[in-house]
Each structure stands twice: as C-alpha cells, then as structure tokens.
Write an enzyme that holds these catalytic residues in place. Structure first.
Site, PDB file in Angstrom:
ATOM      1  N   HIS A 110       0.604  -1.624   0.354  1.00 53.20           N
ATOM      2  CA  HIS A 110      -0.181   0.316   0.052  1.00 53.20           C
ATOM      3  C   HIS A 110       0.543   0.914  -0.096  1.00 53.20           C
ATOM      4  CE1 HIS A 110      -3.152   2.796   1.341  1.00 53.20           C
ATOM      5  NE2 HIS A 110      -3.916   2.391   1.175  1.00 53.20           N
ATOM      6  N   GLU A 180      -3.591   1.924  -7.354  1.00 53.69           N
ATOM      7  CA  GLU A 180      -4.385   2.872  -7.020  1.00 53.69           C
ATOM      8  C   GLU A 180      -3.833   4.875  -6.572  1.00 53.69           C
ATOM      9  OE1 GLU A 180      -6.846   2.262  -2.844  1.00 53.69           O
ATOM     10  OE2 GLU A 180      -4.354   1.936  -2.405  1.00 53.69           O
TER      11      GLU A 180
HETATM   12  P1  PGA Z   1      -9.521   6.713   0.514  1.00 54.33           P
HETATM   13  O1  PGA Z   1      -8.044   5.614   0.586  1.00 54.33           O
HETATM   14  O2  PGA Z   1     -10.726   5.332  -0.233  1.00 54.33           O
HETATM   15  O3  PGA Z   1      -9.829   6.975   2.011  1.00 54.33           O
HETATM   16  O4  PGA Z   1      -9.357   7.705  -0.549  1.00 54.33           O
HETATM   17  C1  PGA Z   1      -8.276   4.127  -0.310  1.00 54.33           C
HETATM   18  C2  PGA Z   1      -6.684   3.576   0.202  1.00 54.33           C
HETATM   19  O5  PGA Z   1      -5.536   3.655   0.992  1.00 54.33           O
HETATM   20  O6  PGA Z   1      -6.856   2.237  -0.324  1.00 54.33           O
END
Ligand code: PGA
Length: 266
Positions: A110, A180
């Site tokens: 992540h 992401e």
């Molecule tokens: P968020 O975070 O939905 O609050 O933008 C997503 C993540 O970090 O996996």
C-alpha cells in the site's frame, strides 16, 4: 489469441464475484466498534450473490471480526504482513499467523507503507509469501503524479514487474492488483473513469506479458482512491474493473453498504 474482452460481466464469466475491499487503516479506535462494524457488514453480505466483501481491520481486531457463521461472500483481509516466519523480529506479524486466523487476503505494498519506507524488494518478498501461504495478495500500485508524457504507465508497469518478480507462474493465477493512484488516495475526487479503464487494460496486459494470457485474464484489477457511494457504480461500469479498494467510505457502514447495494443491483 484471446482478446481482452472486458465487460462488467467479465468477472462473472470467470466464475468470480466482484470484490469490494474495505481497508480500515488505523481505525476504529475501539475493539467494540470494530466488532459492531464487522457484524453489520457480515449480515449484509448474507444478502449478496454477485459481490464478495473483504474487510481489512487492524491486526488486533482480526479475530473479533470473524465468526463461525461467516457467509461465503464475507472475507477477512490483513492490511500487511511481515516477511519472516519466526525469530527475533520484534513488532512483526507473519503470513502464517494471519492464515491461521482465517485471513484470506493480504494487502501488499500500500502506498502508505511504501511512504514509510517499504522497499520494492520487501514488497516482492511479501507477495511471494502470501501466495505460498495460500492467501490472495492485493498488490497495490500507482503513480504519484501524472503528466502528458504518459510516464505513469512505465512507472506502474515497473511496480507490477517488481512486486510479482518472485511469484511463480503456477502461483500467478489468484492474485489481485489494486491500482491506486497515490494522488487520489484520501482526495476528494477519484480518478476519471475512462482513465481507470485504460489503466485496467494496461495492467492486465503487463501481467499477461509476465505470466501468459491465462494469468493475465485471471488477474483481478481493483481501483482504489476516493471511492464513495456516489462514484462507485460509475467506476465499475465505465472503468470496468473487477472491484474496488475503499478506505474512508468503508468505515461508514450505511454508505459502504449502500455502495455495495448499487453494484449488486446491476
Ligand atoms: P480512500 O483510501 O478510499 O480513503 O481514498 C483508499 C486506500 O488508501 O486504499
């Protein structure tokens, strides 16, 4: 050669449900609140047939969020794992311990862990360990910035290649790539849906180049970053991803469940 036909129904054709992953991060503060939230999600999961939910609580809350009566549409994930199995590693948690607790999915790489110094090598080691333990890694990739030159594609491709560099072809069939873009995490707006679609195709192609078409088609792509109850359905429909990785909105039970309801109803 198989074409990359990509429809919302795609995951059903592969016999897989859409996957909605709730990443709770360092929340909630109290064990009791974690129990209550997981109970709401579990009960709701009993009503689902097209969507599987994975909740990823902080480590100490994992056993509290599992029950003997979990429906097949409800799963527990971990937000990370250590890359060692035993010994003098103060503060670490091992993948085999997580497996023993009933964890089925593990988030790896992540961006918030990368920002705390997690290296590409460590991410590759973790992805390997997670698949070898029979769990599914959710490997997060995403660029910090985008520019007109399209260098974000190279950046993300290199992250995927590195993260899966220790995974064998045999083990490459049950993995998840969570795209992401770092700039969208915690932001007010998600990425544009047509750009999500482009990236999801690109990631399948990168994975297919590494492990062959079969694995490329089976690799599930999630989108994460500012997903909420208002934009989730469009991200799924236009972005044509196999699921979503959701931070903030996964802690708000009414909104999270409504979000899933809109996707299940399609
Ligand atoms: P968020 O975070 O939905 O609050 O933008 C997503 C993540 O970090 O996996």
């Amino acid at each position: 050669m198989q074409r990359f036909v990509y429809k919302w129904e795609y995951v059903y054709n592969m016999g897989m449900n859409i996957l909605i992953v709730g990443n709770w991060k360092l929340n909630p503060a109290k064990a009791d609140d974690a129990k209550k939230l997981s109970k709401k999600v579990r009960n709701f999961a009993k009503t689902l047939s097209k969507v599987d939910i994975v909740i990823c609580p902080p480590f100490p809350f994992i056993p509290l969020c599992k029950s003997k009566n979990d429906p097949s549409t409800f799963h527990i994930g971990a937000q990370s794992t250590g890359a060692e199995f035993s010994g003098s590693y103060t503060g670490l948690v091992s993948a085999s311990m997580l497996k023993d607790l009933g964890v089925e999915y593990v988030i790896v790489g992540h961006s918030e862990e990368r920002m705390r110094g997690e290296s590409e090598d460590l991410i590759a080691k973790k992805a390997k360990i997670v698949v070898e333990q029979g769990m599914t890694p959710i490997v997060c990739v995403g660029e910090k910035i985008r520019d007109e030159s399209g260098s974000h594609y190279d950046f993300v491709r290199d992250q995927v290649k590195s993260a899966f560099s220790l995974v064998s072809k045999n083990n490459s069939k049950d993995v998840i790539i969570a795209y992401e873009p770092v700039w969208a995490i915690g932001a007010s707006e998600a990425m544009q849906t047509d750009a999500i679609y482009e990236m999801s195709l690109f990631l399948k192609k990168v994975f297919a180049d590494m492990f062959g078409t079969d694995s490329g088609l089976k690799a599930r792509i999630l989108y994460g970053g500012a997903v909420n109850v208002r934009n989730a359905e469009e991200i799924m429909r236009v972005g044509k991803v196999d699921g979503l990785l959701i931070g903030r909105e996964s802690l708000n039970a009414p909104a999270f469940l409504e979000l899933i309801r809109t996707i299940e109803a399609k």
